[in-house]
Design a protein around this motif. Structure first.
Motif, short mmCIF file in Angstrom:
data_model
loop_
_atom_site.label_atom_id
_atom_site.label_comp_id
_atom_site.label_asym_id
_atom_site.label_seq_id
_atom_site.Cartn_x
_atom_site.Cartn_y
_atom_site.Cartn_z
N TRP A 238 0.81 -1.21 0.12
CA TRP A 238 0.01 -0.01 -0.04
C TRP A 238 0.85 1.13 -0.18
CZ3 TRP A 238 -5.14 -0.10 3.27
CH2 TRP A 238 -5.48 -1.53 3.08
N SER A 239 0.42 2.46 -0.80
CA SER A 239 1.15 3.55 -0.62
C SER A 239 0.44 4.16 0.41
CB SER A 239 0.93 4.32 -2.02
OG SER A 239 -0.55 4.63 -2.07
N GLU A 240 1.09 5.54 0.80
CA GLU A 240 0.70 6.23 1.95
C GLU A 240 -0.84 6.64 1.60
OE1 GLU A 240 3.06 9.56 3.37
OE2 GLU A 240 4.75 7.99 3.67
N ALA A 241 -0.95 7.06 0.14
CA ALA A 241 -2.23 7.54 -0.33
C ALA A 241 -3.39 6.63 -0.31
CB ALA A 241 -2.30 7.98 -1.76
N ASP A 242 -2.96 5.31 -0.30
CA ASP A 242 -3.73 3.98 -0.14
C ASP A 242 -4.36 3.97 1.25
OD1 ASP A 242 -3.64 3.12 -2.90
OD2 ASP A 242 -1.95 1.74 -2.38
N VAL A 243 -3.36 3.97 2.32
CA VAL A 243 -3.93 3.96 3.49
C VAL A 243 -4.79 5.20 3.85
CG1 VAL A 243 -2.95 4.26 5.98
CG2 VAL A 243 -1.54 2.76 4.11
N ALA A 244 -4.43 6.29 3.54
CA ALA A 244 -5.26 7.53 3.85
C ALA A 244 -6.78 7.44 3.17
CB ALA A 244 -4.72 8.86 3.16
N GLN A 245 -6.86 6.85 1.96
CA GLN A 245 -7.89 6.64 0.95
C GLN A 245 -8.76 5.51 2.08
OE1 GLN A 245 -7.56 4.90 -2.85
NE2 GLN A 245 -9.86 4.97 -3.16
N PHE A 246 -8.32 4.49 2.39
CA PHE A 246 -9.05 3.63 3.15
C PHE A 246 -9.59 4.09 4.52
CE2 PHE A 246 -9.57 -0.01 6.08
CZ PHE A 246 -10.16 -1.21 5.21
N MET A 247 -8.74 5.02 5.19
CA MET A 247 -9.40 5.47 6.24
C MET A 247 -10.45 6.42 5.96
SD MET A 247 -6.26 5.94 8.81
CE MET A 247 -5.00 6.89 7.70
N LYS A 248 -10.46 7.17 5.06
CA LYS A 248 -11.41 8.24 4.55
C LYS A 248 -12.72 7.49 3.86
CE LYS A 248 -12.63 12.71 3.90
NZ LYS A 248 -12.87 13.48 5.06
#
Length: 424
Positions: A238-248
Protein backbone atom coordinates in the motif's frame (compact mmCIF):
# COMPACT_ATOMS: atom_id res chain seq x y z
CA UNK A 1 -31.25 1.13 6.95
CA UNK A 2 -31.05 1.39 10.74
CA UNK A 3 -27.26 1.58 10.53
CA UNK A 4 -27.54 4.46 8.07
CA UNK A 5 -29.97 6.36 10.31
CA UNK A 6 -27.79 5.72 13.34
CA UNK A 7 -24.73 7.06 11.54
CA UNK A 8 -26.59 10.14 10.32
CA UNK A 9 -28.03 10.86 13.76
CA UNK A 10 -24.65 10.48 15.40
CA UNK A 11 -23.02 12.70 12.80
CA UNK A 12 -25.63 15.41 13.37
CA UNK A 13 -25.04 15.29 17.11
CA UNK A 14 -21.29 15.51 16.80
CA UNK A 15 -21.46 18.25 14.20
CA UNK A 16 -23.51 20.38 16.55
CA UNK A 17 -20.77 20.38 19.18
CA UNK A 18 -19.11 23.46 17.70
CA UNK A 19 -21.89 25.69 18.93
CA UNK A 20 -23.09 23.70 21.94
CA UNK A 21 -23.86 25.86 24.96
CA UNK A 22 -22.04 28.86 23.47
CA UNK A 23 -24.76 31.07 24.96
CA UNK A 24 -23.87 29.83 28.44
CA UNK A 25 -20.36 31.22 28.20
CA UNK A 26 -18.73 27.88 27.43
CA UNK A 27 -15.68 28.03 25.15
CA UNK A 28 -17.32 26.76 21.97
CA UNK A 29 -13.96 26.40 20.20
CA UNK A 30 -12.74 24.10 22.97
CA UNK A 31 -15.96 22.08 22.79
CA UNK A 32 -15.58 21.77 19.01
CA UNK A 33 -11.99 20.63 19.39
CA UNK A 34 -13.13 18.06 21.92
CA UNK A 35 -15.79 16.83 19.50
CA UNK A 36 -13.10 16.28 16.88
CA UNK A 37 -10.90 14.43 19.36
CA UNK A 38 -13.86 12.25 20.40
CA UNK A 39 -14.22 11.27 16.76
CA UNK A 40 -10.53 10.45 16.59
CA UNK A 41 -11.07 8.23 19.65
CA UNK A 42 -14.23 6.69 18.16
CA UNK A 43 -15.88 7.04 21.57
CA UNK A 44 -19.40 6.83 20.16
CA UNK A 45 -18.89 3.36 18.64
CA UNK A 46 -18.33 1.64 21.98
CA UNK A 47 -20.52 3.82 24.19
CA UNK A 48 -23.64 3.58 22.03
CA UNK A 49 -25.81 0.46 21.93
CA UNK A 50 -27.63 -0.58 18.75
CA UNK A 51 -30.65 1.73 18.39
CA UNK A 52 -29.52 3.46 21.59
CA UNK A 53 -28.85 7.11 22.26
CA UNK A 54 -25.32 8.38 21.58
CA UNK A 55 -22.86 7.89 24.45
CA UNK A 56 -25.54 6.42 26.77
CA UNK A 57 -23.72 3.09 26.92
CA UNK A 58 -25.17 -0.41 26.99
CA UNK A 59 -23.16 -1.95 24.16
CA UNK A 60 -22.40 -5.61 24.91
CA UNK A 61 -18.72 -6.52 24.71
CA UNK A 62 -17.60 -10.15 24.91
CA UNK A 63 -14.57 -10.98 27.04
CA UNK A 64 -13.00 -14.35 27.92
CA UNK A 65 -14.56 -14.05 31.41
CA UNK A 66 -18.05 -13.02 30.30
CA UNK A 67 -19.92 -10.10 28.79
CA UNK A 68 -19.53 -6.53 29.96
CA UNK A 69 -21.61 -3.51 28.95
CA UNK A 70 -20.26 -0.07 28.14
CA UNK A 71 -21.13 2.81 30.43
CA UNK A 72 -23.13 6.00 30.12
CA UNK A 73 -20.68 8.85 29.43
CA UNK A 74 -23.24 11.59 28.87
CA UNK A 75 -23.24 14.51 31.35
CA UNK A 76 -26.24 13.17 33.26
CA UNK A 77 -25.51 13.73 36.96
CA UNK A 78 -27.17 10.54 38.22
CA UNK A 79 -26.36 7.87 35.64
CA UNK A 80 -23.57 9.41 33.57
CA UNK A 81 -20.42 11.43 34.25
CA UNK A 82 -22.09 14.75 35.01
CA UNK A 83 -20.50 14.93 38.47
CA UNK A 84 -16.99 14.21 37.21
CA UNK A 85 -14.43 16.95 37.62
CA UNK A 86 -11.83 17.38 34.90
CA UNK A 87 -9.42 15.49 37.17
CA UNK A 88 -11.92 12.64 37.60
CA UNK A 89 -12.43 12.51 33.86
CA UNK A 90 -8.71 12.41 33.13
CA UNK A 91 -8.12 9.68 35.70
CA UNK A 92 -10.83 7.49 34.19
CA UNK A 93 -9.61 8.16 30.67
CA UNK A 94 -5.89 7.65 31.26
CA UNK A 95 -5.70 5.44 34.36
CA UNK A 96 -8.86 3.36 34.15
CA UNK A 97 -10.18 4.48 37.54
CA UNK A 98 -13.75 5.77 37.94
CA UNK A 99 -14.77 8.69 40.16
CA UNK A 100 -15.80 6.35 42.99
CA UNK A 101 -12.42 4.60 42.85
CA UNK A 102 -13.36 1.32 41.18
CA UNK A 103 -11.13 0.09 38.37
CA UNK A 104 -12.41 -0.08 34.82
CA UNK A 105 -11.93 -3.19 32.74
CA UNK A 106 -9.18 -2.67 30.13
CA UNK A 107 -11.80 -3.22 27.43
CA UNK A 108 -11.84 0.54 27.93
CA UNK A 109 -8.59 1.29 26.08
CA UNK A 110 -7.05 3.43 28.81
CA UNK A 111 -3.59 1.87 28.19
CA UNK A 112 -3.75 3.76 24.87
CA UNK A 113 -5.49 6.86 26.20
CA UNK A 114 -2.73 7.17 28.81
CA UNK A 115 -0.69 8.77 26.02
CA UNK A 116 -3.21 11.62 25.53
CA UNK A 117 -1.83 14.99 26.57
CA UNK A 118 -3.39 17.36 29.11
CA UNK A 119 -4.64 19.87 26.53
CA UNK A 120 -6.56 17.18 24.69
CA UNK A 121 -8.01 15.82 27.94
CA UNK A 122 -9.26 19.34 28.71
CA UNK A 123 -10.92 19.61 25.28
CA UNK A 124 -12.52 16.18 25.58
CA UNK A 125 -13.86 17.05 29.02
CA UNK A 126 -15.36 20.28 27.67
CA UNK A 127 -17.08 18.34 24.90
CA UNK A 128 -18.54 15.62 27.09
CA UNK A 129 -19.76 18.14 29.65
CA UNK A 130 -21.16 20.73 27.23
CA UNK A 131 -21.44 19.21 23.76
CA UNK A 132 -23.20 15.91 24.49
CA UNK A 133 -26.91 15.54 25.24
CA UNK A 134 -27.70 14.28 28.73
CA UNK A 135 -29.29 10.82 28.80
CA UNK A 136 -30.67 9.28 31.98
CA UNK A 137 -29.86 5.60 31.56
CA UNK A 138 -28.58 3.32 34.29
CA UNK A 139 -25.44 1.32 33.62
CA UNK A 140 -25.89 -2.41 33.24
CA UNK A 141 -23.77 -4.70 35.43
CA UNK A 142 -21.51 -7.20 33.75
CA UNK A 143 -22.35 -10.85 33.24
CA UNK A 144 -18.98 -11.90 34.65
CA UNK A 145 -19.64 -14.28 37.57
CA UNK A 146 -18.18 -13.97 41.05
CA UNK A 147 -15.29 -14.11 41.92
CA UNK A 148 -14.03 -13.23 38.44
CA UNK A 149 -15.95 -9.95 38.57
CA UNK A 150 -13.89 -8.64 41.51
CA UNK A 151 -12.14 -5.41 40.51
CA UNK A 152 -9.18 -5.30 42.90
CA UNK A 153 -6.97 -7.58 40.71
CA UNK A 154 -7.11 -4.83 38.08
CA UNK A 155 -4.89 -2.72 40.34
CA UNK A 156 -2.24 -5.43 39.98
CA UNK A 157 -2.90 -5.60 36.24
CA UNK A 158 -2.28 -1.86 35.96
CA UNK A 159 0.89 -2.10 38.02
CA UNK A 160 2.29 -4.68 35.61
CA UNK A 161 0.94 -3.61 32.22
CA UNK A 162 -0.06 0.09 32.30
CA UNK A 163 2.49 2.58 31.01
CA UNK A 164 1.12 5.88 32.29
CA UNK A 165 3.53 8.15 30.37
CA UNK A 166 1.99 10.78 28.08
CA UNK A 167 3.25 10.56 24.49
CA UNK A 168 6.52 12.41 23.94
CA UNK A 169 7.57 13.44 20.43
CA UNK A 170 10.46 11.34 19.13
CA UNK A 171 13.60 13.32 18.44
CA UNK A 172 14.72 13.05 14.83
CA UNK A 173 11.23 12.28 13.51
CA UNK A 174 9.19 14.70 11.41
CA UNK A 175 6.20 16.49 12.89
CA UNK A 176 3.80 14.47 10.70
CA UNK A 177 5.31 11.18 11.88
CA UNK A 178 4.96 12.22 15.52
CA UNK A 179 1.37 13.37 14.96
CA UNK A 180 0.55 10.05 13.33
CA UNK A 181 2.21 8.11 16.14
CA UNK A 182 0.29 10.13 18.74
CA UNK A 183 -3.05 9.42 17.06
CA UNK A 184 -2.37 5.74 16.35
CA UNK A 185 -0.97 4.92 19.78
CA UNK A 186 -3.25 7.25 21.75
CA UNK A 187 -6.75 8.35 20.82
CA UNK A 188 -6.98 6.02 17.83
CA UNK A 189 -6.10 3.09 20.15
CA UNK A 190 -5.34 1.02 17.06
CA UNK A 191 -3.30 -1.43 19.09
CA UNK A 192 -6.36 -2.43 21.13
CA UNK A 193 -7.56 -4.49 18.19
CA UNK A 194 -4.57 -4.81 15.87
CA UNK A 195 -1.96 -5.97 18.41
CA UNK A 196 -2.05 -9.56 19.71
CA UNK A 197 -2.73 -10.12 23.41
CA UNK A 198 -0.59 -11.90 25.97
CA UNK A 199 -1.51 -14.32 28.75
CA UNK A 200 -2.81 -11.46 30.89
CA UNK A 201 -4.94 -10.20 27.98
CA UNK A 202 -2.56 -7.26 27.69
CA UNK A 203 -1.40 -5.85 24.37
CA UNK A 204 1.99 -7.38 23.67
CA UNK A 205 3.36 -3.98 22.63
CA UNK A 206 2.15 -0.39 22.95
CA UNK A 207 4.32 1.27 20.30
CA UNK A 208 6.73 0.56 17.44
CA UNK A 209 9.50 -0.50 19.84
CA UNK A 210 7.68 -3.80 20.40
CA UNK A 211 7.94 -6.41 17.66
CA UNK A 212 4.29 -7.45 17.97
CA UNK A 213 2.87 -3.93 17.67
CA UNK A 214 0.00 -3.78 15.14
CA UNK A 215 0.91 -7.20 13.73
CA UNK A 216 -2.74 -8.30 13.83
CA UNK A 217 -4.94 -9.88 16.48
CA UNK A 218 -8.03 -11.99 16.98
CA UNK A 219 -10.83 -10.06 18.69
CA UNK A 220 -14.53 -10.81 19.00
CA UNK A 221 -14.46 -13.44 16.23
CA UNK A 222 -12.68 -11.14 13.77
CA UNK A 223 -8.99 -10.97 12.92
CA UNK A 224 -7.91 -7.33 13.03
CA UNK A 225 -5.50 -6.87 10.15
CA UNK A 226 -1.73 -6.61 10.26
CA UNK A 227 -0.85 -2.91 9.92
CA UNK A 228 2.92 -3.34 9.61
CA UNK A 229 4.97 -3.34 6.42
CA UNK A 230 4.48 -7.01 5.58
CA UNK A 231 3.98 -7.37 1.83
CA UNK A 232 1.24 -10.00 2.00
CA UNK A 233 -0.91 -9.56 5.07
CA UNK A 234 0.11 -6.01 5.99
CA UNK A 235 0.49 -2.65 4.30
CA UNK A 236 3.69 -3.39 2.41
CA UNK A 237 2.10 -3.00 -1.04
CA UNK A 238 0.00 0.00 0.00
CA UNK A 239 1.13 3.56 -0.62
CA UNK A 240 0.52 6.30 1.94
CA UNK A 241 -2.26 7.52 -0.35
CA UNK A 242 -3.82 4.03 -0.26
CA UNK A 243 -3.81 4.07 3.56
CA UNK A 244 -5.35 7.54 3.73
CA UNK A 245 -8.00 6.61 1.15
CA UNK A 246 -8.97 3.51 3.12
CA UNK A 247 -9.42 5.52 6.33
CA UNK A 248 -11.42 8.20 4.50
CA UNK A 249 -13.70 5.96 2.43
CA UNK A 250 -13.39 2.43 3.84
CA UNK A 251 -12.05 1.04 0.58
CA UNK A 252 -9.13 1.21 -1.84
CA UNK A 253 -7.60 -0.89 -4.59
CA UNK A 254 -6.44 -3.53 -2.09
CA UNK A 255 -9.31 -4.09 0.36
CA UNK A 256 -12.65 -2.97 1.80
CA UNK A 257 -13.55 -2.44 5.46
CA UNK A 258 -15.79 -4.93 7.22
CA UNK A 259 -16.49 -6.16 10.72
CA UNK A 260 -15.81 -3.69 13.52
CA UNK A 261 -13.61 -1.66 11.17
CA UNK A 262 -16.82 -0.46 9.53
CA UNK A 263 -17.74 1.38 12.73
CA UNK A 264 -14.26 2.91 12.85
CA UNK A 265 -14.69 4.29 9.34
CA UNK A 266 -18.30 5.38 9.89
CA UNK A 267 -17.80 7.21 13.18
CA UNK A 268 -14.12 8.10 13.28
CA UNK A 269 -11.57 8.13 10.51
CA UNK A 270 -13.71 9.51 7.67
CA UNK A 271 -14.16 12.67 9.77
CA UNK A 272 -10.45 13.32 10.34
CA UNK A 273 -8.66 16.12 8.52
CA UNK A 274 -6.51 15.32 5.51
CA UNK A 275 -3.40 16.30 7.45
CA UNK A 276 -4.23 13.86 10.26
CA UNK A 277 -5.04 11.06 7.83
CA UNK A 278 -1.76 11.66 6.01
CA UNK A 279 0.11 11.73 9.32
CA UNK A 280 -1.38 8.39 10.35
CA UNK A 281 -0.51 6.94 6.95
CA UNK A 282 3.08 8.18 7.22
CA UNK A 283 3.47 6.61 10.64
CA UNK A 284 1.94 3.26 9.68
CA UNK A 285 4.04 3.04 6.53
CA UNK A 286 7.17 3.51 8.64
CA UNK A 287 6.57 0.32 10.63
CA UNK A 288 8.85 -2.59 9.84
CA UNK A 289 7.34 -5.80 8.51
CA UNK A 290 6.17 -8.20 11.23
CA UNK A 291 4.04 -11.33 11.05
CA UNK A 292 2.82 -12.33 7.64
CA UNK A 293 2.21 -15.76 6.15
CA UNK A 294 5.82 -16.59 5.39
CA UNK A 295 5.28 -16.67 1.65
CA UNK A 296 6.99 -14.67 -1.10
CA UNK A 297 5.52 -11.20 -1.79
CA UNK A 298 2.26 -11.49 -3.70
CA UNK A 299 2.34 -10.89 -7.43
CA UNK A 300 -0.75 -11.24 -9.55
CA UNK A 301 -0.48 -14.15 -11.95
CA UNK A 302 -2.83 -14.02 -14.97
CA UNK A 303 -2.04 -17.66 -15.73
CA UNK A 304 -3.52 -18.59 -12.36
CA UNK A 305 -6.82 -17.19 -13.58
CA UNK A 306 -6.62 -19.42 -16.62
CA UNK A 307 -6.02 -22.35 -14.27
CA UNK A 308 -9.28 -21.52 -12.52
CA UNK A 309 -11.07 -21.55 -15.85
CA UNK A 310 -9.60 -24.96 -16.59
CA UNK A 311 -10.91 -26.56 -13.39
CA UNK A 312 -13.54 -29.28 -13.93
CA UNK A 313 -17.08 -28.04 -14.27
CA UNK A 314 -18.11 -30.27 -11.39
CA UNK A 315 -15.62 -28.78 -8.95
CA UNK A 316 -17.82 -27.95 -5.90
CA UNK A 317 -15.79 -24.94 -4.79
CA UNK A 318 -15.72 -23.50 -8.30
CA UNK A 319 -19.48 -23.94 -8.63
CA UNK A 320 -20.10 -22.10 -5.35
CA UNK A 321 -17.78 -19.29 -6.42
CA UNK A 322 -19.40 -18.99 -9.83
CA UNK A 323 -22.89 -18.97 -8.32
CA UNK A 324 -22.47 -16.65 -5.36
CA UNK A 325 -19.18 -14.74 -5.61
CA UNK A 326 -18.01 -14.21 -9.17
CA UNK A 327 -20.50 -11.52 -10.15
CA UNK A 328 -19.08 -9.12 -7.55
CA UNK A 329 -15.49 -10.27 -7.14
CA UNK A 330 -14.83 -11.24 -10.74
CA UNK A 331 -13.38 -14.30 -12.41
CA UNK A 332 -9.98 -12.62 -12.28
CA UNK A 333 -10.29 -11.88 -8.55
CA UNK A 334 -9.75 -8.15 -9.12
CA UNK A 335 -13.42 -7.20 -8.77
CA UNK A 336 -14.12 -3.51 -9.40
CA UNK A 337 -12.09 -1.92 -6.64
CA UNK A 338 -12.65 0.21 -4.70
CA UNK A 339 -16.40 -0.24 -5.24
CA UNK A 340 -16.17 -4.00 -4.73
CA UNK A 341 -13.41 -5.72 -2.80
CA UNK A 342 -10.72 -7.57 -4.77
CA UNK A 343 -9.73 -11.06 -3.66
CA UNK A 344 -6.45 -11.39 -5.52
CA UNK A 345 -3.74 -10.15 -3.18
CA UNK A 346 -6.21 -8.87 -0.58
CA UNK A 347 -4.36 -8.91 2.78
CA UNK A 348 -7.44 -10.34 4.51
CA UNK A 349 -7.51 -13.23 2.05
CA UNK A 350 -3.78 -13.86 2.46
CA UNK A 351 -3.88 -13.75 6.29
CA UNK A 352 -3.07 -17.11 7.90
CA UNK A 353 -5.94 -16.74 10.37
CA UNK A 354 -9.14 -17.03 8.33
CA UNK A 355 -11.55 -15.86 11.06
CA UNK A 356 -12.51 -12.62 9.30
CA UNK A 357 -13.16 -14.34 5.98
CA UNK A 358 -15.33 -16.96 7.64
CA UNK A 359 -17.21 -14.39 9.71
CA UNK A 360 -17.93 -12.01 6.84
CA UNK A 361 -19.09 -14.92 4.64
CA UNK A 362 -21.41 -16.21 7.34
CA UNK A 363 -22.73 -12.89 8.58
CA UNK A 364 -22.12 -10.30 5.87
CA UNK A 365 -21.28 -6.67 6.58
CA UNK A 366 -23.02 -3.76 8.21
CA UNK A 367 -23.49 -0.62 6.16
CA UNK A 368 -20.41 1.41 5.36
CA UNK A 369 -21.76 4.99 5.32
CA UNK A 370 -19.59 7.74 3.83
CA UNK A 371 -20.85 11.31 3.97
CA UNK A 372 -24.30 9.96 4.76
CA UNK A 373 -24.44 7.60 1.78
CA UNK A 374 -24.37 3.82 2.31
CA UNK A 375 -22.07 1.70 0.16
CA UNK A 376 -23.87 0.38 -2.90
CA UNK A 377 -22.82 -3.27 -2.63
CA UNK A 378 -22.60 -4.55 0.95
CA UNK A 379 -21.52 -8.15 1.47
CA UNK A 380 -24.62 -10.33 2.02
CA UNK A 381 -24.74 -13.05 4.65
CA UNK A 382 -24.57 -16.69 3.56
CA UNK A 383 -25.09 -18.44 6.90
CA UNK A 384 -28.51 -19.67 5.80
CA UNK A 385 -27.47 -20.35 2.22
CA UNK A 386 -24.20 -22.31 2.35
CA UNK A 387 -23.11 -25.25 4.48
CA UNK A 388 -19.94 -25.22 6.55
CA UNK A 389 -18.29 -27.45 3.94
CA UNK A 390 -19.30 -25.16 1.09
CA UNK A 391 -17.97 -22.08 2.89
CA UNK A 392 -14.70 -23.82 3.73
CA UNK A 393 -14.32 -24.99 0.14
CA UNK A 394 -15.07 -21.66 -1.50
CA UNK A 395 -12.76 -19.77 0.88
CA UNK A 396 -10.02 -22.27 0.15
CA UNK A 397 -10.74 -21.69 -3.56
CA UNK A 398 -10.16 -17.95 -3.02
CA UNK A 399 -7.11 -18.40 -0.81
CA UNK A 400 -5.38 -20.66 -3.32
CA UNK A 401 -6.48 -18.89 -6.50
CA UNK A 402 -4.84 -16.02 -8.40
CA UNK A 403 -1.47 -16.85 -6.82
CA UNK A 404 -2.73 -16.04 -3.30
CA UNK A 405 -1.00 -19.04 -1.70
CA UNK A 406 -2.87 -18.90 1.61
CA UNK A 407 -3.71 -21.92 3.80
CA UNK A 408 -6.86 -23.94 3.25
CA UNK A 409 -9.93 -23.42 5.45
CA UNK A 410 -11.33 -26.46 7.26
CA UNK A 411 -15.08 -27.05 7.77
CA UNK A 412 -14.56 -27.35 11.55
CA UNK A 413 -13.27 -23.74 11.60
CA UNK A 414 -16.52 -22.60 10.01
CA UNK A 415 -18.61 -24.72 12.37
CA UNK A 416 -16.94 -23.20 15.44
CA UNK A 417 -17.29 -19.62 14.21
CA UNK A 418 -20.90 -20.15 13.14
CA UNK A 419 -21.69 -21.36 16.66
CA UNK A 420 -19.77 -18.48 18.30
CA UNK A 421 -21.47 -15.77 16.25
CA UNK A 422 -24.91 -17.35 16.58
CA UNK A 423 -24.65 -17.44 20.37
CA UNK A 424 -23.32 -13.87 20.63
Amino acid sequence: MMAVLRTLATGMLLAGAAVAHAADGVDSALVARGAYLAKAGDCVACHTAPRGKPFAGGLKMTTPMGAIYTTNITPDSDTGIGRYSEGDFGRALRRGVAKDGHNLYPAMPYPSYAKVNDDDVKALYAYFMHGVQRVKQENRPSDIPWPLNMRWPLKLWNAVFLDSAVYQAKVGKEAAWNRGAYLVQGLGHCGSCHTPRGVGFQEKALDERGSAFLSGGLIDNWFASNLTGDSNTGLGRWSEADVAQFMKTGANRHATAFGSMTDVINHSTQWLTASDLNAIAAYLKSLRAVGGNGGPPFQYDPEATQALLARPAGDPAGKVYATYCMHCHGLDGKAFAPMLAPLAGNPNVLETNAASLINVTLNGTTDLVIDGLPAAYPMPKFANVLTDRQIADVLTFMRTGWNNRAPAVQPLEVTKLRKATTEK
